[in-house]
Design a protein around this motif. Structure first.
Motif, PDB file in Angstrom:
ATOM      1  N   GLU A 198     -12.268  -5.058  -8.042  1.00 30.47           N
ATOM      2  CA  GLU A 198     -13.659  -5.240  -8.469  1.00 30.47           C
ATOM      3  C   GLU A 198     -14.246  -3.965  -9.074  1.00 30.47           C
ATOM      4  OE1 GLU A 198     -11.971  -6.079  -5.654  1.00 30.47           O
ATOM      5  OE2 GLU A 198     -13.512  -6.630  -4.193  1.00 30.47           O
ATOM      6  N   ASP A 199     -13.673  -2.815  -8.729  1.00 31.21           N
ATOM      7  CA  ASP A 199     -14.235  -1.545  -9.220  1.00 31.21           C
ATOM      8  C   ASP A 199     -13.537  -1.064 -10.491  1.00 31.21           C
ATOM      9  OD1 ASP A 199     -15.852  -1.609  -6.974  1.00 31.21           O
ATOM     10  OD2 ASP A 199     -14.420  -0.438  -5.770  1.00 31.21           O
ATOM     11  N   ASP A 200     -12.638  -1.871 -11.008  1.00 33.33           N
ATOM     12  CA  ASP A 200     -11.825  -1.483 -12.161  1.00 33.33           C
ATOM     13  C   ASP A 200     -12.567  -1.730 -13.467  1.00 33.33           C
ATOM     14  OD1 ASP A 200      -9.646  -0.747 -13.753  1.00 33.33           O
ATOM     15  OD2 ASP A 200      -8.684  -2.715 -13.586  1.00 33.33           O
ATOM     16  N   GLU A 201     -13.704  -1.039 -13.666  1.00 35.22           N
ATOM     17  CA  GLU A 201     -14.506  -1.229 -14.889  1.00 35.22           C
ATOM     18  C   GLU A 201     -15.522  -0.102 -14.983  1.00 35.22           C
ATOM     19  OE1 GLU A 201     -16.600  -4.930 -14.359  1.00 35.22           O
ATOM     20  OE2 GLU A 201     -17.858  -4.085 -12.766  1.00 35.22           O
ATOM     21  N   GLY A 202     -16.058   0.070 -16.173  1.00 38.12           N
ATOM     22  CA  GLY A 202     -17.157   1.015 -16.376  1.00 38.12           C
ATOM     23  C   GLY A 202     -16.769   2.474 -16.275  1.00 38.12           C
ATOM     24  N   PRO A 218      -3.073   0.303  -0.146  1.00 40.63           N
ATOM     25  CA  PRO A 218      -3.947  -0.341   0.858  1.00 40.63           C
ATOM     26  C   PRO A 218      -4.178  -1.806   0.511  1.00 40.63           C
ATOM     27  CG  PRO A 218      -4.835   1.801   0.222  1.00 40.63           C
ATOM     28  CD  PRO A 218      -3.660   1.532  -0.693  1.00 40.63           C
ATOM     29  N   ASP A 219      -4.299  -2.633   1.542  1.00 42.34           N
ATOM     30  CA  ASP A 219      -4.417  -4.080   1.320  1.00 42.34           C
ATOM     31  C   ASP A 219      -5.608  -4.432   0.436  1.00 42.34           C
ATOM     32  OD1 ASP A 219      -2.197  -4.439   2.878  1.00 42.34           O
ATOM     33  OD2 ASP A 219      -3.326  -4.886   4.717  1.00 42.34           O
ATOM     34  N   ASP A 220      -6.699  -3.671   0.558  1.00 42.70           N
ATOM     35  CA  ASP A 220      -7.899  -3.971  -0.237  1.00 42.70           C
ATOM     36  C   ASP A 220      -7.749  -3.588  -1.704  1.00 42.70           C
ATOM     37  OD1 ASP A 220      -9.119  -4.754   2.080  1.00 42.70           O
ATOM     38  OD2 ASP A 220     -10.179  -2.849   2.386  1.00 42.70           O
ATOM     39  N   ALA A 221      -6.803  -2.707  -2.001  1.00 47.69           N
ATOM     40  CA  ALA A 221      -6.711  -2.172  -3.371  1.00 47.69           C
ATOM     41  C   ALA A 221      -5.958  -3.126  -4.276  1.00 47.69           C
ATOM     42  CB  ALA A 221      -6.025  -0.808  -3.357  1.00 47.69           C
ATOM     43  N   GLY A 222      -6.377  -3.124  -5.561  1.00 46.93           N
ATOM     44  CA  GLY A 222      -5.724  -4.014  -6.523  1.00 46.93           C
ATOM     45  C   GLY A 222      -5.135  -3.255  -7.692  1.00 46.93           C
ATOM     46  N   LYS A 223      -5.271  -1.925  -7.693  1.00 48.90           N
ATOM     47  CA  LYS A 223      -4.800  -1.161  -8.838  1.00 48.90           C
ATOM     48  C   LYS A 223      -4.552   0.296  -8.433  1.00 48.90           C
ATOM     49  CE  LYS A 223      -5.505  -1.289 -13.692  1.00 48.90           C
ATOM     50  NZ  LYS A 223      -6.244  -2.058 -14.696  1.00 48.90           N
ATOM     51  N   VAL A 224      -3.617   0.919  -9.110  1.00 45.60           N
ATOM     52  CA  VAL A 224      -3.417   2.359  -8.936  1.00 45.60           C
ATOM     53  C   VAL A 224      -3.678   3.030 -10.288  1.00 45.60           C
ATOM     54  CG1 VAL A 224      -1.746   4.192  -8.453  1.00 45.60           C
ATOM     55  CG2 VAL A 224      -1.765   2.105  -7.044  1.00 45.60           C
ATOM     56  N   ILE A 225      -4.585   4.016 -10.275  1.00 45.56           N
ATOM     57  CA  ILE A 225      -4.882   4.799 -11.496  1.00 45.56           C
ATOM     58  C   ILE A 225      -4.089   6.102 -11.394  1.00 45.56           C
ATOM     59  CG2 ILE A 225      -6.682   5.894 -12.874  1.00 45.56           C
ATOM     60  CD1 ILE A 225      -7.191   2.908 -12.578  1.00 45.56           C
ATOM     61  N   MET A 226      -3.294   6.398 -12.439  1.00 41.31           N
ATOM     62  CA  MET A 226      -2.455   7.592 -12.335  1.00 41.31           C
ATOM     63  C   MET A 226      -3.277   8.868 -12.375  1.00 41.31           C
ATOM     64  SD  MET A 226      -0.604   8.154 -16.048  1.00 41.31           S
ATOM     65  CE  MET A 226       0.811   7.183 -15.661  1.00 41.31           C
ATOM     66  N   LEU A 227      -2.777   9.892 -11.703  1.00 40.36           N
ATOM     67  CA  LEU A 227      -3.481  11.163 -11.554  1.00 40.36           C
ATOM     68  C   LEU A 227      -3.937  11.708 -12.901  1.00 40.36           C
ATOM     69  CD1 LEU A 227      -4.093  13.075  -9.137  1.00 40.36           C
ATOM     70  CD2 LEU A 227      -2.078  14.387  -9.807  1.00 40.36           C
ATOM     71  N   VAL A 269     -13.307  11.807 -10.286  1.00 43.80           N
ATOM     72  CA  VAL A 269     -13.788  11.070 -11.455  1.00 43.80           C
ATOM     73  C   VAL A 269     -12.589  10.360 -12.091  1.00 43.80           C
ATOM     74  CG1 VAL A 269     -14.919  11.207 -13.707  1.00 43.80           C
ATOM     75  CG2 VAL A 269     -15.614  12.760 -11.849  1.00 43.80           C
ATOM     76  N   ILE A 270     -12.678   9.047 -12.148  1.00 44.43           N
ATOM     77  CA  ILE A 270     -11.636   8.289 -12.847  1.00 44.43           C
ATOM     78  C   ILE A 270     -12.115   8.097 -14.281  1.00 44.43           C
ATOM     79  CG2 ILE A 270     -10.399   6.094 -12.985  1.00 44.43           C
ATOM     80  CD1 ILE A 270     -10.360   6.023  -9.953  1.00 44.43           C
ATOM     81  N   LEU A 271     -11.286   8.571 -15.232  1.00 42.29           N
ATOM     82  CA  LEU A 271     -11.718   8.624 -16.638  1.00 42.29           C
ATOM     83  C   LEU A 271     -11.492   7.303 -17.355  1.00 42.29           C
ATOM     84  CD1 LEU A 271     -10.128  12.122 -17.333  1.00 42.29           C
ATOM     85  CD2 LEU A 271     -12.570  11.630 -16.972  1.00 42.29           C
ATOM     86  N   ARG A 272     -10.364   6.681 -17.064  1.00 39.15           N
ATOM     87  CA  ARG A 272     -10.053   5.422 -17.749  1.00 39.15           C
ATOM     88  C   ARG A 272      -9.083   4.602 -16.896  1.00 39.15           C
ATOM     89  NH1 ARG A 272      -5.558   6.852 -21.846  1.00 39.15           N
ATOM     90  NH2 ARG A 272      -5.003   8.980 -21.304  1.00 39.15           N
ATOM     91  N   SER A 310       3.164   1.706  -4.578  1.00 39.60           N
ATOM     92  CA  SER A 310       2.513   2.369  -5.708  1.00 39.60           C
ATOM     93  C   SER A 310       3.567   2.901  -6.686  1.00 39.60           C
ATOM     94  CB  SER A 310       1.655   3.529  -5.223  1.00 39.60           C
ATOM     95  OG  SER A 310       1.137   4.233  -6.337  1.00 39.60           O
ATOM     96  N   MET A 311       3.352   2.641  -7.977  1.00 41.27           N
ATOM     97  CA  MET A 311       4.287   3.140  -8.989  1.00 41.27           C
ATOM     98  C   MET A 311       3.936   4.547  -9.452  1.00 41.27           C
ATOM     99  SD  MET A 311       4.609  -0.402 -11.193  1.00 41.27           S
ATOM    100  CE  MET A 311       5.624   0.247 -12.516  1.00 41.27           C
ATOM    101  N   TYR A 312       2.751   5.039  -9.079  1.00 39.52           N
ATOM    102  CA  TYR A 312       2.315   6.353  -9.571  1.00 39.52           C
ATOM    103  C   TYR A 312       1.708   7.201  -8.472  1.00 39.52           C
ATOM    104  CZ  TYR A 312       2.734   4.516 -14.358  1.00 39.52           C
ATOM    105  OH  TYR A 312       3.195   3.980 -15.530  1.00 39.52           O
ATOM    106  N   ASP A 313       1.672   8.487  -8.751  1.00 43.27           N
ATOM    107  CA  ASP A 313       0.776   9.370  -8.030  1.00 43.27           C
ATOM    108  C   ASP A 313      -0.609   9.184  -8.629  1.00 43.27           C
ATOM    109  OD1 ASP A 313       2.293  11.127  -6.146  1.00 43.27           O
ATOM    110  OD2 ASP A 313       3.478  11.412  -7.981  1.00 43.27           O
ATOM    111  N   GLY A 314      -1.609   8.956  -7.789  1.00 49.57           N
ATOM    112  CA  GLY A 314      -2.947   8.770  -8.334  1.00 49.57           C
ATOM    113  C   GLY A 314      -3.907   8.248  -7.285  1.00 49.57           C
ATOM    114  N   TYR A 315      -4.708   7.297  -7.692  1.00 46.73           N
ATOM    115  CA  TYR A 315      -5.739   6.756  -6.799  1.00 46.73           C
ATOM    116  C   TYR A 315      -5.681   5.237  -6.773  1.00 46.73           C
ATOM    117  CZ  TYR A 315      -7.621  11.430  -6.524  1.00 46.73           C
ATOM    118  OH  TYR A 315      -7.765  12.772  -6.277  1.00 46.73           O
ATOM    119  N   ALA A 316      -5.696   4.698  -5.551  1.00 47.39           N
ATOM    120  CA  ALA A 316      -5.745   3.239  -5.389  1.00 47.39           C
ATOM    121  C   ALA A 316      -7.199   2.819  -5.293  1.00 47.39           C
ATOM    122  CB  ALA A 316      -4.981   2.830  -4.131  1.00 47.39           C
ATOM    123  N   ILE A 317      -7.558   1.806  -6.090  1.00 46.14           N
ATOM    124  CA  ILE A 317      -8.950   1.307  -6.069  1.00 46.14           C
ATOM    125  C   ILE A 317      -8.948  -0.226  -5.967  1.00 46.14           C
ATOM    126  CG2 ILE A 317      -9.816   3.237  -7.469  1.00 46.14           C
ATOM    127  CD1 ILE A 317      -9.826   1.287  -9.884  1.00 46.14           C
TER     128      ILE A 317
END
Lengths: 402, 402
Positions: free
Chosen positions: B65-69, B105-114, B127-130, B55-62
């Motif tokens: 497929e959930d990277d939208e909306g 995590p193997d299932d994750a495809g992205k890290v959203i920064m804190l 809540v992930i804002l963007r 991971s390049m950031y502190d944040g949340y791995a998702i």
């Protein structure tokens, strides 16, 4: 979690460190062991060099009065190897065979080089063929007179200064002691050398990096350790180290993550800064623990390396009262670097000189904070100012020479 | 007395030394003790770095497929400090709290920064804002893949290379051993440290100079001694030293004087040269004693210093198979130097950079061979070519960077 951080300029952070007036104190060490120490007071010549009129050539020493009417024969009344002294007197058209570096007889006023002479048919005679415009004698004190300043407070000891003091027969030299530096890496993910690799963990490369940088740049490494991300044990270790160390350098745990305790630990002391307008290494933080500098560098290898060179190395030199604490220059960038950034971007680079003697710099490898593949190739840092579009090939850039 | 000498160019003398094919042999040493050694063979990565998706950031791995909306709420199903591994599975709109440097995590495809998230009113939710345009994950091997060349034969070990090898968990490194160097000063005029000053004699400053230069420039000093000007004892000592040393450096006794036995001693071996078209230091001589380089430098401090830097230092680096054995550049002379000389004149100088990044050089102190007051201030040498009228302020000159 810590408070919102206010990012300051690199130069502002740098200047805050240099405000320290900490006195390391003076020690007297044997000249031969003084390499890389810094002289703590002016040093004056205890004797003149040369301490006698010294011959610049192999040849013949003659009286000033006889320096005319060549070619002519001289009677050779003595032979002077270096280190010996002619005890007699020189009479008219007498010469003493003399070697380079030997003491010129008191009566003599000139040395004629061997190449201007030829053997005579008479034993104990020499034919001097011609003379020189110069007397070819180094007068007493032509290098230094007794009482001349030979070294200045702030001078760094190197082969030349050691040799210079030895030329005066000086045995010990007053210097500032070297700053005592403790190195601490934090992180539960760190594996020690010899452990097998484990999933999600990494070998600790920042601690050996800092150890070697401290050694290379004249800190005295008094401690090197590795701690897990536990605030209590970090605080306890730091308090204990602050009793002895002049500088504590930590790596890791300065970011905004839930396990980044170093950020909190630093805030518990007299904070200097906890964010710098630079990348990599923006969370670089510093505080005073008493008169010990507590410097928390990022755990990313690139940021850790840059943080050492931009802050720790100059601070070591500041404490040792070196005349120059960092080397900045202007250079010509050899490739485009067009990423925009709010903060100053520090690129690892190599320097060379073009045919006009111009300093040219070429970034090496990745500019990513986490990259460790280019540290060993780095000979300078290039500053890409924040808030601009970047720099193009041929643009002038500010650099730090390592 | 020795035969007439033929003076050769500096560069010709230099190249004769580099013809040596002497093999120092390889040793394996602990990485932590390898500073300033030279790597004796290519070194390849024993593992990939990173060895996991980092991971390049502190944040949340998702999940990808959930990277939208966005904005939307995610259930936080785990917290990942560095060094730990998420063992579960990620379901729809689930996130794992992750730190910079931790394994994604193997299932994750992205890290959203804190900074792109905010706490939710619901416990265990965020809540992930963007989102980001990038996935913020360093893929496996993004620094190095297993088998990549990480160091090359001829690379010098520094803090960066040591850190690099440690990042792979590498404990020992193959390097060339350092050349063994013996230092010998000759001269009946030489006083040792601690002796009282005597008329016509001088304290030996060349031997400590050479000792420190050898240490600074990575020779292994195996012997340092002082001998009177007696041919037999000099020859005996040299023969014995040649058994062990790779390089024997002597100072003094190379001139044309009656007590300059070094010149004769050198002629008794396989002579390389006994005169160089340079001042100071024209009688600088070299010979092979077997495969040991016997280098006889002038007894004058300036000539001795220059001789070391122009010949011994590059030869040490040649033996260690460094990629670069000397550093030459073009620079702008800052003062007139208008003495004419048949031979190349080497000036001790300091360098700086002007506002255009141009390398500028200013001679320091005296250009006299016997002067020892400027060695410690010298950072480069300037070459004033022989046979010309000298150089003027603003002229380009060739320099050696020390």
């Amino acid at each position: 979690m810590i408070k919102a951080r206010q990012a300051i300029k690199i130069e502002e952070a740098f200047n805050k460190l240099l405000e320290s007036k900490k006195d390391l104190g003076e020690i007297h060490i044997h000249v031969d062991n003084s390499l890389n120490y810094v002289v703590s007071r002016n040093i004056y010549a205890p004797l003149s060099i040369p301490s006698f009129r010294r011959s610049m050539y192999d040849g013949y020493a003659i009286r000033k009065e006889d320096d005319e009417g060549f070619p002519k024969s001289f009677k050779v009344v003595g032979e002077l190897p270096c280190g010996e002294v002619f005890s007699g007197n020189l009479e008219r058209n007498q010469a003493v065979r003399i070697m380079t570096g030997a003491k010129v007889p008191d009566d003599a006023g000139k040395v004629i080089m061997l190449e201007y002479t030829e053997p005579s048919k008479e034993q104990d005679e020499v034919v001097i063929l011609r003379t020189h415009a110069t007397d070819n004698i180094n007068p007493i004190g032509s290098d230094f007179f007794t009482g001349d300043k030979i070294l200045e407070k702030g001078d760094e000891m190197n082969a030349g200064t050691i040799s210079l003091l030895r030329a005066f027969g000086i045995e010990t030299v007053p210097v500032f002691r070297k700053p005592k530096v403790a190195v601490l890496s934090t992180g539960t993910e760190l594996l020690s050398l010899g452990e097998p690799i484990q999933d999600g963990k990494i070998y600790d490369s920042n601690r050996p990096l800092l150890e070697q940088l401290v050694r290379e740049h004249n800190g005295e490494l008094i401690y090197s350790g590795q701690l897990p991300d536990q605030k209590d044990s970090i605080e306890k270790t730091l308090s204990s180290l602050a009793q002895e160390a002049d500088i504590i350098v930590t790596t890791g745990g300065v970011s905004v993550g839930d396990f980044d305790f170093m950020a909190e630990v630093v805030e518990g002391h007299q904070l200097l800064f906890n964010k710098i307008q630079m990348r990599p290494g923006s969370p670089t933080s510093a505080a005073w623990a008493g008169d010990t500098l507590l410097m928390a560098l990022s755990g990313n290898p690139g940021a850790c390396f840059i943080g050492f060179h931009l802050f720790i190395k100059p601070y070591i030199r500041h404490l040792m009262q070196c005349q120059q604490v960092e080397r900045r220059a202007t250079a010509v960038l050899q490739t485009d670097y067009l990423k925009e950034n709010a903060f100053d971007r520090i690129l690892r680079a190599q320097h060379s000189f073009n045919e006009n003697g111009q300093l040219c710099v070429t970034p090496v490898g990745s500019d990513q904070s986490s990259s460790l593949g280019n540290l060993h190739q780095t000979t300078c840092f290039v500053k890409i100012p924040g808030g601009e579009e970047g720099k193009r090939q041929g643009d002038y850039v500010d650099v730090w020479m390592l």
